[in-house]
Motif scaffolding. Structure first.
Motif, PDB file in Angstrom:
ATOM      1  N   SER A   1     -14.738  -9.772  -4.825  1.00 45.55           N
ATOM      2  CA  SER A   1     -14.426  -9.368  -6.196  1.00 45.55           C
ATOM      3  C   SER A   1     -13.851  -7.949  -6.147  1.00 45.55           C
ATOM      4  O   SER A   1     -13.892  -7.279  -5.117  1.00 45.55           O
ATOM      5  N   GLU A   2     -13.344  -7.487  -7.267  1.00 49.45           N
ATOM      6  CA  GLU A   2     -12.796  -6.134  -7.317  1.00 49.45           C
ATOM      7  C   GLU A   2     -13.854  -5.079  -6.958  1.00 49.45           C
ATOM      8  O   GLU A   2     -13.581  -4.201  -6.130  1.00 49.45           O
ATOM      9  N   PRO A   3     -15.073  -5.134  -7.531  1.00 53.28           N
ATOM     10  CA  PRO A   3     -16.080  -4.140  -7.118  1.00 53.28           C
ATOM     11  C   PRO A   3     -16.420  -4.219  -5.621  1.00 53.28           C
ATOM     12  O   PRO A   3     -16.614  -3.198  -4.970  1.00 53.28           O
ATOM     13  N   MET A   4     -16.471  -5.438  -5.066  1.00 50.50           N
ATOM     14  CA  MET A   4     -16.723  -5.583  -3.628  1.00 50.50           C
ATOM     15  C   MET A   4     -15.598  -4.929  -2.823  1.00 50.50           C
ATOM     16  O   MET A   4     -15.845  -4.270  -1.813  1.00 50.50           O
ATOM     17  N   TYR A   5     -14.370  -5.129  -3.285  1.00 49.92           N
ATOM     18  CA  TYR A   5     -13.211  -4.535  -2.626  1.00 49.92           C
ATOM     19  C   TYR A   5     -13.350  -3.018  -2.577  1.00 49.92           C
ATOM     20  O   TYR A   5     -13.126  -2.390  -1.546  1.00 49.92           O
ATOM     21  N   PHE A   6     -13.764  -2.424  -3.692  1.00 56.08           N
ATOM     22  CA  PHE A   6     -13.931  -0.976  -3.728  1.00 56.08           C
ATOM     23  C   PHE A   6     -15.071  -0.520  -2.825  1.00 56.08           C
ATOM     24  O   PHE A   6     -14.972   0.534  -2.176  1.00 56.08           O
ATOM     25  N   VAL A   7     -16.159  -1.267  -2.755  1.00 56.73           N
ATOM     26  CA  VAL A   7     -17.260  -0.912  -1.845  1.00 56.73           C
ATOM     27  C   VAL A   7     -16.764  -0.931  -0.402  1.00 56.73           C
ATOM     28  O   VAL A   7     -16.982   0.020   0.357  1.00 56.73           O
ATOM     29  N   LEU A   8     -16.084  -2.002  -0.022  1.00 53.19           N
ATOM     30  CA  LEU A   8     -15.569  -2.095   1.340  1.00 53.19           C
ATOM     31  C   LEU A   8     -14.578  -0.968   1.622  1.00 53.19           C
ATOM     32  O   LEU A   8     -14.605  -0.363   2.701  1.00 53.19           O
ATOM     33  N   THR A   9     -13.727  -0.676   0.659  1.00 55.37           N
ATOM     34  CA  THR A   9     -12.728   0.374   0.844  1.00 55.37           C
ATOM     35  C   THR A   9     -13.380   1.731   1.046  1.00 55.37           C
ATOM     36  O   THR A   9     -13.003   2.478   1.961  1.00 55.37           O
ATOM     37  N   ILE A  10     -14.356   2.075   0.231  1.00 55.78           N
ATOM     38  CA  ILE A  10     -14.991   3.387   0.359  1.00 55.78           C
ATOM     39  C   ILE A  10     -15.770   3.489   1.670  1.00 55.78           C
ATOM     40  O   ILE A  10     -15.852   4.560   2.272  1.00 55.78           O
ATOM     41  N   LEU A  11     -16.315   2.359   2.147  1.00 56.82           N
ATOM     42  CA  LEU A  11     -17.051   2.385   3.414  1.00 56.82           C
ATOM     43  C   LEU A  11     -16.130   2.514   4.629  1.00 56.82           C
ATOM     44  O   LEU A  11     -16.611   2.757   5.741  1.00 56.82           O
ATOM     45  N   LEU A  12     -14.826   2.390   4.431  1.00 60.33           N
ATOM     46  CA  LEU A  12     -13.890   2.656   5.529  1.00 60.33           C
ATOM     47  C   LEU A  12     -13.982   4.123   5.963  1.00 60.33           C
ATOM     48  O   LEU A  12     -13.652   4.463   7.095  1.00 60.33           O
ATOM     49  N   ASP A  13     -14.464   4.992   5.060  1.00 61.95           N
ATOM     50  CA  ASP A  13     -14.619   6.416   5.373  1.00 61.95           C
ATOM     51  C   ASP A  13     -15.839   6.700   6.230  1.00 61.95           C
ATOM     52  O   ASP A  13     -15.984   7.804   6.742  1.00 61.95           O
TER      53      ASP A  13
END
Length: 109
Positions: free
Chosen positions: A9-21
């Protein structure tokens, strides 16, 4: 932004994206998502932990470590190789879908 695919989902996408850091705890994830989305996406604590649980169950993230700060427990999460592959595939999918419009835009003007 699209609502997401059946995989994320969109919120999951953002969680995964921020954890790339790198590994982060819940509060840092919420703050990072808010900054990344310009304040548009800001999951509540309960919502975030539901997302984190689902991503863990799917093997996209995992607990990196736990620590106690000022008497409170903090759990840090990190993205897995599988999560990394999923977020990159989703970014490519969104890019391809956006190109359908941007490639037509000169003809529409």
């Amino acid at each position: 932004m699209p609502r997401g695919t059946s995989e994320v989902s969109e919120p999951m996408y953002f969680v995964l994206t921020i954890l790339l850091d790198g590994p982060m705890h819940g509060h840092a994830i919420i703050k990072g998502i808010g900054e990344l989305s310009g304040g548009r996406v800001r999951p509540a604590v309960g919502t975030l932990y539901g997302i984190l649980e689902r991503l863990c169950e799917r093997g996209m993230i995992m607990v990196d470590r736990e620590e106690t700060v000022s008497g409170r427990s903090r759990r840090y999460f990190r993205i897995t190789d599988g999560g990394h592959a999923v977020v990159l595939a989703e970014a490519r999918r969104m890019q391809e879908v956006a190109a359908l419009v941007t490639n037509r835009a000169p003809r529409l003007a």
